[in-house]
Enzyme design. Structure first.
Site, PDB file in Angstrom:
ATOM      1  N   LEU A 123     -17.578  13.080  -0.840  1.00  0.00           N
ATOM      2  CA  LEU A 123     -17.333  13.765   0.418  1.00  0.00           C
ATOM      3  C   LEU A 123     -17.297  15.284   0.285  1.00  0.00           C
ATOM      4  O   LEU A 123     -16.641  15.835  -0.598  1.00  0.00           O
ATOM      5  CB  LEU A 123     -15.981  13.285   0.966  1.00  0.00           C
ATOM      6  CG  LEU A 123     -15.511  13.895   2.285  1.00  0.00           C
ATOM      7  CD1 LEU A 123     -16.411  13.458   3.420  1.00  0.00           C
ATOM      8  CD2 LEU A 123     -14.074  13.490   2.557  1.00  0.00           C
ATOM      9  N   SER A 127      -7.540  10.845  11.081  1.00  0.00           N
ATOM     10  CA  SER A 127      -7.042   9.790  10.182  1.00  0.00           C
ATOM     11  C   SER A 127      -5.748  10.239   9.514  1.00  0.00           C
ATOM     12  O   SER A 127      -4.797   9.461   9.401  1.00  0.00           O
ATOM     13  CB  SER A 127      -8.086   9.429   9.132  1.00  0.00           C
ATOM     14  OG  SER A 127      -8.450  10.571   8.394  1.00  0.00           O
ATOM     15  N   LEU A 128      -5.692  11.505   9.070  1.00  0.00           N
ATOM     16  CA  LEU A 128      -4.431  11.991   8.484  1.00  0.00           C
ATOM     17  C   LEU A 128      -3.333  11.981   9.542  1.00  0.00           C
ATOM     18  O   LEU A 128      -2.158  11.745   9.235  1.00  0.00           O
ATOM     19  CB  LEU A 128      -4.618  13.395   7.899  1.00  0.00           C
ATOM     20  CG  LEU A 128      -5.480  13.471   6.630  1.00  0.00           C
ATOM     21  CD1 LEU A 128      -5.612  14.914   6.140  1.00  0.00           C
ATOM     22  CD2 LEU A 128      -4.909  12.592   5.520  1.00  0.00           C
ATOM     23  N   PHE A 178     -12.626  22.002  13.917  1.00  0.00           N
ATOM     24  CA  PHE A 178     -13.093  20.754  13.334  1.00  0.00           C
ATOM     25  C   PHE A 178     -13.955  20.019  14.356  1.00  0.00           C
ATOM     26  O   PHE A 178     -13.814  20.241  15.554  1.00  0.00           O
ATOM     27  CB  PHE A 178     -11.895  19.880  12.921  1.00  0.00           C
ATOM     28  CG  PHE A 178     -11.951  19.481  11.487  1.00  0.00           C
ATOM     29  CD1 PHE A 178     -11.515  20.342  10.498  1.00  0.00           C
ATOM     30  CD2 PHE A 178     -12.479  18.250  11.110  1.00  0.00           C
ATOM     31  CE1 PHE A 178     -11.586  19.984   9.168  1.00  0.00           C
ATOM     32  CE2 PHE A 178     -12.548  17.885   9.778  1.00  0.00           C
ATOM     33  CZ  PHE A 178     -12.107  18.740   8.805  1.00  0.00           C
ATOM     34  N   GLU A 208     -15.892  18.238   6.509  1.00  0.00           N
ATOM     35  CA  GLU A 208     -16.373  18.845   7.730  1.00  0.00           C
ATOM     36  C   GLU A 208     -15.854  20.280   7.865  1.00  0.00           C
ATOM     37  O   GLU A 208     -16.411  21.088   8.612  1.00  0.00           O
ATOM     38  CB  GLU A 208     -15.835  17.998   8.882  1.00  0.00           C
ATOM     39  CG  GLU A 208     -16.470  18.173  10.201  1.00  0.00           C
ATOM     40  CD  GLU A 208     -16.033  17.041  11.127  1.00  0.00           C
ATOM     41  OE1 GLU A 208     -16.366  15.871  10.833  1.00  0.00           O
ATOM     42  OE2 GLU A 208     -15.342  17.318  12.101  1.00  0.00           O
ATOM     43  N   HIS A 213     -19.899   9.554   7.283  1.00  0.00           N
ATOM     44  CA  HIS A 213     -19.596  10.988   7.286  1.00  0.00           C
ATOM     45  C   HIS A 213     -20.883  11.739   6.986  1.00  0.00           C
ATOM     46  O   HIS A 213     -21.597  11.405   6.043  1.00  0.00           O
ATOM     47  CB  HIS A 213     -18.540  11.298   6.235  1.00  0.00           C
ATOM     48  CG  HIS A 213     -17.960  12.681   6.362  1.00  0.00           C
ATOM     49  ND1 HIS A 213     -18.695  13.810   6.103  1.00  0.00           N
ATOM     50  CD2 HIS A 213     -16.733  13.096   6.735  1.00  0.00           C
ATOM     51  CE1 HIS A 213     -17.926  14.877   6.316  1.00  0.00           C
ATOM     52  NE2 HIS A 213     -16.732  14.466   6.697  1.00  0.00           N
ATOM     53  N   ARG A 242     -18.934  13.155  14.238  1.00  0.00           N
ATOM     54  CA  ARG A 242     -19.617  12.722  13.021  1.00  0.00           C
ATOM     55  C   ARG A 242     -20.753  11.755  13.279  1.00  0.00           C
ATOM     56  O   ARG A 242     -21.784  11.810  12.610  1.00  0.00           O
ATOM     57  CB  ARG A 242     -18.600  12.082  12.075  1.00  0.00           C
ATOM     58  CG  ARG A 242     -17.665  13.117  11.510  1.00  0.00           C
ATOM     59  CD  ARG A 242     -16.567  12.500  10.692  1.00  0.00           C
ATOM     60  NE  ARG A 242     -15.746  13.572  10.122  1.00  0.00           N
ATOM     61  CZ  ARG A 242     -14.614  13.361   9.478  1.00  0.00           C
ATOM     62  NH1 ARG A 242     -14.162  12.128   9.311  1.00  0.00           N
ATOM     63  NH2 ARG A 242     -13.934  14.375   8.985  1.00  0.00           N
ATOM     64  N   GLN A 271     -17.638   4.488  10.214  1.00  0.00           N
ATOM     65  CA  GLN A 271     -18.054   5.889  10.283  1.00  0.00           C
ATOM     66  C   GLN A 271     -18.842   6.307   9.044  1.00  0.00           C
ATOM     67  O   GLN A 271     -18.397   6.054   7.923  1.00  0.00           O
ATOM     68  CB  GLN A 271     -16.838   6.793  10.415  1.00  0.00           C
ATOM     69  CG  GLN A 271     -17.190   8.266  10.421  1.00  0.00           C
ATOM     70  CD  GLN A 271     -16.059   9.110  10.977  1.00  0.00           C
ATOM     71  OE1 GLN A 271     -15.160   9.483  10.252  1.00  0.00           O
ATOM     72  NE2 GLN A 271     -16.104   9.365  12.267  1.00  0.00           N
ATOM     73  N   GLY A 299      -0.429   4.658   0.157  1.00  0.00           N
ATOM     74  CA  GLY A 299      -1.098   5.897   0.545  1.00  0.00           C
ATOM     75  C   GLY A 299      -0.251   6.581   1.601  1.00  0.00           C
ATOM     76  O   GLY A 299       0.960   6.356   1.693  1.00  0.00           O
ATOM     77  N   GLY A 300      -0.886   7.386   2.414  1.00  0.00           N
ATOM     78  CA  GLY A 300      -0.144   8.132   3.425  1.00  0.00           C
ATOM     79  C   GLY A 300       0.610   7.238   4.388  1.00  0.00           C
ATOM     80  O   GLY A 300       1.794   7.460   4.658  1.00  0.00           O
ATOM     81  N   ALA A 301      -0.044   6.220   4.928  1.00  0.00           N
ATOM     82  CA  ALA A 301       0.614   5.355   5.914  1.00  0.00           C
ATOM     83  C   ALA A 301       1.772   4.595   5.288  1.00  0.00           C
ATOM     84  O   ALA A 301       2.862   4.517   5.853  1.00  0.00           O
ATOM     85  CB  ALA A 301      -0.399   4.388   6.527  1.00  0.00           C
ATOM     86  N   GLY A 302       1.534   4.021   4.099  1.00  0.00           N
ATOM     87  CA  GLY A 302       2.566   3.226   3.438  1.00  0.00           C
ATOM     88  C   GLY A 302       3.783   4.061   3.087  1.00  0.00           C
ATOM     89  O   GLY A 302       4.934   3.644   3.295  1.00  0.00           O
ATOM     90  N   HIS A 333     -17.712   6.130   5.279  1.00  0.00           N
ATOM     91  CA  HIS A 333     -16.494   6.905   5.133  1.00  0.00           C
ATOM     92  C   HIS A 333     -15.242   6.225   5.672  1.00  0.00           C
ATOM     93  O   HIS A 333     -14.175   6.292   5.051  1.00  0.00           O
ATOM     94  CB  HIS A 333     -16.704   8.242   5.845  1.00  0.00           C
ATOM     95  CG  HIS A 333     -15.596   9.230   5.669  1.00  0.00           C
ATOM     96  ND1 HIS A 333     -15.150   9.626   4.424  1.00  0.00           N
ATOM     97  CD2 HIS A 333     -14.839   9.910   6.568  1.00  0.00           C
ATOM     98  CE1 HIS A 333     -14.171  10.510   4.577  1.00  0.00           C
ATOM     99  NE2 HIS A 333     -13.952  10.684   5.858  1.00  0.00           N
ATOM    100  N   ARG A 355     -14.275   7.915  14.924  1.00  0.00           N
ATOM    101  CA  ARG A 355     -13.066   8.709  14.716  1.00  0.00           C
ATOM    102  C   ARG A 355     -13.415  10.186  14.608  1.00  0.00           C
ATOM    103  O   ARG A 355     -14.377  10.551  13.935  1.00  0.00           O
ATOM    104  CB  ARG A 355     -12.363   8.259  13.430  1.00  0.00           C
ATOM    105  CG  ARG A 355     -11.175   9.135  13.064  1.00  0.00           C
ATOM    106  CD  ARG A 355     -10.416   8.587  11.882  1.00  0.00           C
ATOM    107  NE  ARG A 355     -11.123   8.692  10.618  1.00  0.00           N
ATOM    108  CZ  ARG A 355     -11.329   9.833   9.950  1.00  0.00           C
ATOM    109  NH1 ARG A 355     -10.917  10.976  10.424  1.00  0.00           N
ATOM    110  NH2 ARG A 355     -11.970   9.811   8.785  1.00  0.00           N
ATOM    111  N   GLY A 407       0.832  -1.194   0.000  1.00  0.00           N
ATOM    112  CA  GLY A 407       0.000   0.000   0.000  1.00  0.00           C
ATOM    113  C   GLY A 407       0.865   1.241   0.000  1.00  0.00           C
ATOM    114  O   GLY A 407       1.860   1.326   0.728  1.00  0.00           O
TER     115      GLY A 407
END
Lengths: 598, 256
Positions: free
Chosen positions: A260, A407-408, A116, A263, A250, A294, A248, A14-17, A361, A402, A12
């Site tokens: 999306l 999440s980011l 937020f 928020e 949203h 949420r 979740q 994405g951001g985490a990977g 979401h 969450r 993966g």
């Protein structure tokens, strides 16, 4: 089959990977497999921000952030993990700034922050400006910035390569491996989409960073590719999934489409209204109103619609009103989402309110991990060398719901931690010979070969798209914002019928090159497995907490359910498999569970 | 203005409910299967569509209900991931951002892969040459060795200077709309220059001279003929041609 050898393989991008890759690749020989080009990953769709108690525009503290995260998660959050995340948030934001992320700025040139949902000053007094952001494309900028750094560090990417099996030293499906026995990961079997070739990636450590599984639902903000691959690969190997019943919804998806709308629209002053024009959130959350967490906002919206105060010809959505905001303000802070309203619904947000309705979401649950990202195979034992981070994982920092922006934050904090831990682990161990798919003898890619051959040879006449649509519609009908034993049971029956029909799926495209038809069939298998886990967990949890709301059990029940659900796939006496549920205690350090009011 | 009166529901949202506004649409799609030994050919499909449907929805209807071998990339389906750039009625667009109702439904909608990159299968092209150009311009912040403890300061005006080019999603719609790129595959292309611009005009970056040197190459910015195809193609609304001109000007004045 081609064989590769690495110290660390990350699945993966994405951001985490990619955050993990930046750490692992400087310490160990690292490869990143991604079924997409990295910049296509769904981190890029995240909009609003990433919270950290920088205190750049008003007083703030990581302790308040921890509290908000725990309370927002309806006390199912592991508080030690939430504290780590809130503390390390500050460094995580500064790391990104140093990497070049173009945050919006305050007049004196610091990173700007905005309000937020659920993020408050001093334990709930009022909304606080904690979200660091780059217009309404914060996720896009995080994804781009991390990719830029990966280019700089010459990270080895294998793009459009699908991980289809996870190789372990033991067969965990029998449920008879004691906690004190060392179980290790030995690699990943993958399918190269472009050529159709199979690849064996032998590795000392593997990090799962495959993101979420929103495609189990019909109305979702998630990409078509978010099919829970990493969750399903682990689950099929007998590794438990934690808290999967918590999904979740949203509040503000574009009505009918699920796309999306951040928020941040409400953080910047947007208001939700029902058919009478009433700002209905004043009734549900008197203190922070539209900026309640949420789960509460989504339920309030669904309730307004259910009680006949929905808008439109079918009274099936509510309105997000931005018309009182200055167009210049909207253009500066919310350019992308207002463009979505124009493009997809033909609505001009300067002058017209936007039709919105909750959209699936985010999976709060996932592969259970320690705070170092190590994957758990029981409440305490880990799989040596196997890590997970981001939406695929459950640390658990999100608990039952969450908070926006977390999440980011999660992908940056725990992506980094997993990357460091995996590299350190790989430096301390030898590369093992890969075992067969069941941990024993046999070709490592035998199971994948069998699966793909069966799908390609299938002539049963069932279509992937039909089964997927029926699954998604059934999940929307029975396992969405409101759930009952009856609705969940009906959905579970449908899922089991669909699993039987899945055996007769026919893939039309028989070619080797870029066979997305075949991969969609594989992904449908993942979705069916995961949907079943969600529903089985939701049926067993006879209480309402965070994103999981049971109309037949509308109260939170700490006496019986202040615990994590652990769902294990185990061999059944009839030779098939079944889901066995266990539980794991919630880690409580500072905050005694109390009623959640906003 | 804050008021408590009920705002009028948006008329267009009504299209999402029911099939009242459904209509037929024909797609004329460029097909190519490298395993068949046949050359590329056109194939037409007629499908039923709703007023809120995008070109991507029609492609999905074909793939999911008619011909599973129809091959294209897609992921987010709302114009953010950059997977589904293709030529729609001769213009480079994202299939997920073009509503069918906005195209003339009385004629077939032609759909082809983006030009200038090798076709792998149907609408899928090999993106590697595109990303290779991107990597060449050093698309990352270049700074000195001293990293401050807090954030680097940047004024809102300095931040605004390069805002437009941070929007790029690397979909290749611009580069593959450029006639120079079609005839000369060595040209860096608009997307790479856009991403160079994003750093050259970032007040925190110290690599402008290196990037300008790279783009001063014979395959660099001077190949741009200011045709504006790239600006028209960009699904993110980036003023691509303007960004290229700014890079050219910086090269002449050596000032950013």
């Amino acid at each position: 089959m081609q064989t590769h050898q690495y110290d660390v393989v990350i699945v993966g991008a994405g951001g985490a990977g990619m955050r993990a890759a930046l750490e692992a690749s400087t310490r160990a020989r690292t490869a990143v497999l991604s079924k997409l080009y990295p910049t296509r990953s769904h981190t890029g769709a995240a909009q609003g921000g990433m919270c950290a108690a920088l205190g750049n525009v008003e007083e703030d503290s990581w302790e308040w952030h921890t509290f908000d995260t725990v309370k927002g998660g309806d006390y199912l959050v592991d508080q030690d993990a939430a504290e780590i995340m809130a503390k390390e948030a500050i460094e995580a934001v500064l790391d990104l700034e140093h990497m070049g992320l173009p945050f919006n700025r305050t007049p004196d040139g610091k990173i700007d922050q905005r309000r937020f949902g659920g993020h408050t000053r001093n334990h709930g007094e009022a909304a606080v400006r904690r979200a660091c952001y780059a217009a309404d494309r914060t996720g896009h900028m995080i994804l781009q910035t991390l990719y830029q750094q990966c280019v700089k560090n010459e990270v080895a990417f294998f793009n459009e390569v699908y991980a289809l099996d996870l190789l372990l030293t033991h067969d965990l499906l029998a449920g008879d491996v004691p906690d004190d026995e060392e179980v290790r990961v030995t690699g990943v079997v993958a399918h190269d989409l472009t050529t159709g070739e199979r690849h064996l990636f032998r590795a000392k450590a593997v990090i799962l960073a495959t993101g979420g599984a929103g495609k189990i639902y019909k109305t979702t903000s998630n990409a078509h590719t978010l099919t829970g691959d990493g969750m399903a690969l682990a689950f099929r190997k007998g590794i438990p999934l934690e808290d999967m019943e918590f999904f979740q919804f949203h509040p503000t998806g574009l009505a009918g489409l699920g796309i999306l709308l951040s928020e941040a629209a409400r953080g910047e002053g947007g208001i939700l209204r029902n058919s009478t024009g009433e700002r209905f959130m004043e009734r549900y959350a008197p203190t922070i109103k539209d900026l309640a967490p949420r789960d509460m906002v989504a339920r309030a919206m669904a309730n307004e619609v259910r009680e006949g105060r929905g808008c439109g010809p079918n009274k099936d959505y509510v309105l997000l009103d931005l018309t009182h905001l200055e167009p210049a303000h909207i253009d500066a802070k919310l350019p992308d989402i207002t463009e979505f309203a124009r493009t997809y619904l033909g609505v001009e947000p300067y002058t017209e309110p936007v039709p919105v309705y909750p959209t699936a979401h985010y999976a709060m649950g996932g592969v259970p991990t320690t705070v170092r990202g190590e994957v758990l195979r029981s409440n305490t034992a880990v799989v040596g060398g196997l890590y997970a981070a981001g939406e695929v994982a459950c640390v658990s920092v999100h608990g039952a719901n969450r908070l926006g922006t977390n999440s980011l934050l999660d992908i940056n904090v725990f992506g980094k931690r997993a990357g460091v831990a995996a590299a350190e682990y790989s430096a301390a161990v030898d590369l093992l010979e890969p075992a067969g798919p069941d941990g024993g003898e046999g070709a490592p890619d035998a199971a994948v070969g069998e699966l793909l051959d069966r799908l390609l040879a299938g002539s049963g006449g069932e279509r992937v798209a039909t089964l997927r649509r029926e699954l998604q519609e059934s999940m929307d009908a029975g396992a969405q914002v409101f759930r009952t034993a009856e609705s969940l049971t009906r959905t579970l029956e449908t899922i089991r019928e669909l699993k039987a029909r899945y055996a007769d799926v026919t893939v039309h495209d028989k070619s080797r090159t870029f066979n997305t038809d075949l991969m969609e069939a594989v992904e449908l298998g993942f979705l069916l497995d995961l949907a079943e886990v969600v529903v089985v967990g939701a049926l067993a949890r006879e209480e309402s907490r965070g994103g999981h709301f049971r109309e037949d059990f509308p109260q939170r029940d700490d006496a019986n359910f202040l615990k994590h659900t652990m769902a294990y796939l185990r061999r059944a006496p009839d030779g098939g498999t079944r889901i066995e549920l266990g539980s794991k205690p919630v880690t409580i350090t500072r905050y005694t569970p109390m009623e959640r009011k906003y | 203005m804050t008021n408590d009166t009920a705002p009028e529901p948006a008329a267009s949202a009504q299209a999402t409910s029911g099939g009242v506004d459904a209509f037929d649409v024909t797609l004329r799609i460029r097909r190519y299967n490298p395993e068949s030994g046949d050359a590329a050919y056109w194939e037409e499909f007629t499908v039923r569509a709703l007023r809120t449907d995008r070109v991507l929805d029609a492609l999905h209807t074909i793939k999911w209900e008619v011909d599973g071998s129809l091959t294209f990339r897609r992921s987010c389906a709302h114009g953010i991931c950059g997977s589904d750039a293709m030529r729609i009625n001769g213009r480079n667009r994202l299939a997920c951002k073009v509503l069918l109702k906005d195209l003339d439904p009385s004629r077939p909608i032609t759909i082809e892969p983006i030009k200038g990159l090798p076709v792998v299968k149907d609408l899928v092209v090999d993106m590697e040459p595109f990303f290779a150009s991107y990597r060449e311009i050093m698309p990352f912040l270049i700074t000195g060795p001293n990293v401050p403890t807090a954030e680097r300061r940047q004024s809102p005006a300095e931040r605004a200077r390069y805002d437009d080019t941070t929007k790029c999603i690397l979909c290749a719609a611009c580069t593959s709309s450029c006639p120079v790129f079609w005839t000369d595959g060595q040209y860096f292309g608009p997307a790479a220059i856009v991403n160079a611009h994003r750093f050259i005009f970032d007040s925190r970056d110290e690599g402008a001279a290196q990037r300008l040197e790279i783009l001063n190459d014979r395959e660099g910015v001077w190949r741009c003929r200011t045709i504006f195809n790239c600006t028209e193609a960009c699904p993110r609304g980036i003023e691509v041609t303007k960004a290229i001109q700014e890079v050219k000007r910086a090269m002449i004045t050596r000032a950013v």
